[in-house]
Design an enzyme around this catalytic site. Sequence first.
Site, PDB file in Angstrom:
ATOM      1  N   ASP A   1      17.845  -5.599  -7.911  1.00  0.00           N
ATOM      2  CA  ASP A   1      16.455  -5.319  -7.497  1.00  0.00           C
ATOM      3  C   ASP A   1      15.455  -6.387  -7.934  1.00  0.00           C
ATOM      4  OD1 ASP A   1      17.531  -2.987  -6.578  1.00  0.00           O
ATOM      5  OD2 ASP A   1      16.393  -1.652  -7.879  1.00  0.00           O
TER       6      ASP A   1
ATOM      7  N   ASP B   1      18.303   7.441 -13.027  1.00  0.00           N
ATOM      8  CA  ASP B   1      17.522   6.311 -12.510  1.00  0.00           C
ATOM      9  C   ASP B   1      16.151   6.219 -13.159  1.00  0.00           C
ATOM     10  OD1 ASP B   1      19.484   5.621 -10.565  1.00  0.00           O
ATOM     11  OD2 ASP B   1      18.757   7.251  -9.300  1.00  0.00           O
TER      12      ASP B   1
HETATM   13  C1  BGC Z   1      18.741   1.293 -16.279  1.00  0.00           C
HETATM   14  C2  BGC Z   1      19.698   0.681 -17.266  1.00  0.00           C
HETATM   15  C3  BGC Z   1      21.069   1.300 -17.133  1.00  0.00           C
HETATM   16  C4  BGC Z   1      21.543   1.248 -15.684  1.00  0.00           C
HETATM   17  C5  BGC Z   1      22.867   1.910 -15.470  1.00  0.00           C
HETATM   18  C6  BGC Z   1      19.307   1.241 -14.874  1.00  0.00           C
HETATM   19  O1  BGC Z   1      18.487   1.950 -14.017  1.00  0.00           O
HETATM   20  O2  BGC Z   1      17.500   0.649 -16.342  1.00  0.00           O
HETATM   21  O3  BGC Z   1      19.209   0.868 -18.565  1.00  0.00           O
HETATM   22  O4  BGC Z   1      21.982   0.647 -17.963  1.00  0.00           O
HETATM   23  O5  BGC Z   1      20.589   1.831 -14.835  1.00  0.00           O
HETATM   24  O6  BGC Z   1      22.787   3.285 -15.609  1.00  0.00           O
END
Ligand code: BGC
Length: 462
Positions: free
Chosen positions: A176, A400
């Site tokens: 992203d 998320d």
């Molecule tokens: C988060 C991370 C996390 C990843 C996998 C992302 O949205 O910001 O901290 O490791 O998702 O779950």
Amino acid sequence: MRNSPRDKQRTPWARRGLATAAGLALTASLTVAATSASSAAERVDNPYEGADVYVNPIWSANAAAEPGGDAISDQPTGVWLDQISAIEGNDSPTTGSMGLREHLDEAVAQAAGEPMVFQVVIYNLPGRDCAALASNGELGPDEIDRYKHEYIDPIAEILADPAYADLRIVTTVEIDSLPNLVTNVSPRETATPECDEMLANGNYVEGVGYALAQLGAIDNVYNYVDAGHHGWIGWADNFSASAALFYEAANTAGASPDDVHGFIANTANYSALVEDNFSIGQTVAGTPVRQSQWVDWNQFTDELSFSQALREELVSQGFASDIGMLIDTSRNGWGGPDRPTGPGPETSVDAYVDGGRYDRRIQSGNWCNQSGAGLGERPQASPEPGIDAYVWMKPPGESDGSSEFIPNPEGKGFDRMCDPTYEGNPRNGYNMSGALADAPISGHWFSAQFQELLDNAYPPLN
Ligand code: BGC
């Protein structure tokens, strides 16, 4: 990779190697010796082909602790290095306690005669997540030097350790990030001041270029650059411009397009893999499907067609003709009782598309903990032409973003797209967010979401 038909093709020699601890040690040492002798070996075309894929023990334990979770707890998922401290291992309740070296050591131990893919997500750019707040990170917009020297350099040093030369290390680079510089900048209505700043200071492009150059210099690293998803850069205005920006980044900070093995689509997103019940070229009740409210002039209806077309576009803009795509299918299954069994009625184009679409989000710009989602295709190699693998880069069950503000030391903000009562913004056409309630901050374990993903898996779990 695990659970793929190829598992059945393991040689008896490899199986014998697994039978005893001594056998395993012997197998490992033979493999290492063979690798050092051929360490200048060319990268293979598709690292997933003929390989197993690393199972992250931390995610696996979280999944196995859930009712029904052992149906998928042996699946490979991505290891996210989402902060500098994650390289050494930190206290993060979901991903912490194992640093990069420990994961790599464990991957070497899991290798049992076949090549082993290790999937790591590079995710810590300065000014991270400029169009959202839920995954803002620890580095400020100008901290490119810290990114290079406190984050990428130590990762590169560890990955280059000869002890790991036998692994096929797949990096997915900066989820992203670059597409934000195409779609969420002035003068568009979707612009944010933060993305304008990251475009102006050049630090996303510089950071991605640096990561590609440093990691791409390691013989057994396969860099895949994040390419958003069809509901983001599938519109004509965004598609070629994104490919051009990816090419620019691949020629920045010492990188060359040769450092790019491919691209990954749909990471941590929910876009359906294939929509069978309508297609982009159809016209229903006098109106093209492209002009339905759901498709909204996009050029694509799903991730598979988008990924294959983007691959062609990237090649035409200068990337190597043999680049491959990955598609994150961790949460885009959309099964369960509400899954349409055929096309909608032909009374209007909207009735037709809405009645037939698997993706049941309120709007394709919705992204946070989407209600109704299910696990998608299980990870597998070479599923379709141009696609190196379906992968679960986002570990199912990891949030998320929080549905309300939760103070935390990770730099994570509160994005109202994770609040089920939010009525939206320009980036989702001012629709309801469709997010599940009571979510923890991003990356933390979200049991209720995990349960729903199991229930709505498609293909269904056995
Ligand atoms: C988060 C991370 C996390 C990843 C996998 C992302 O949205 O910001 O901290 O490791 O998702 O779950």
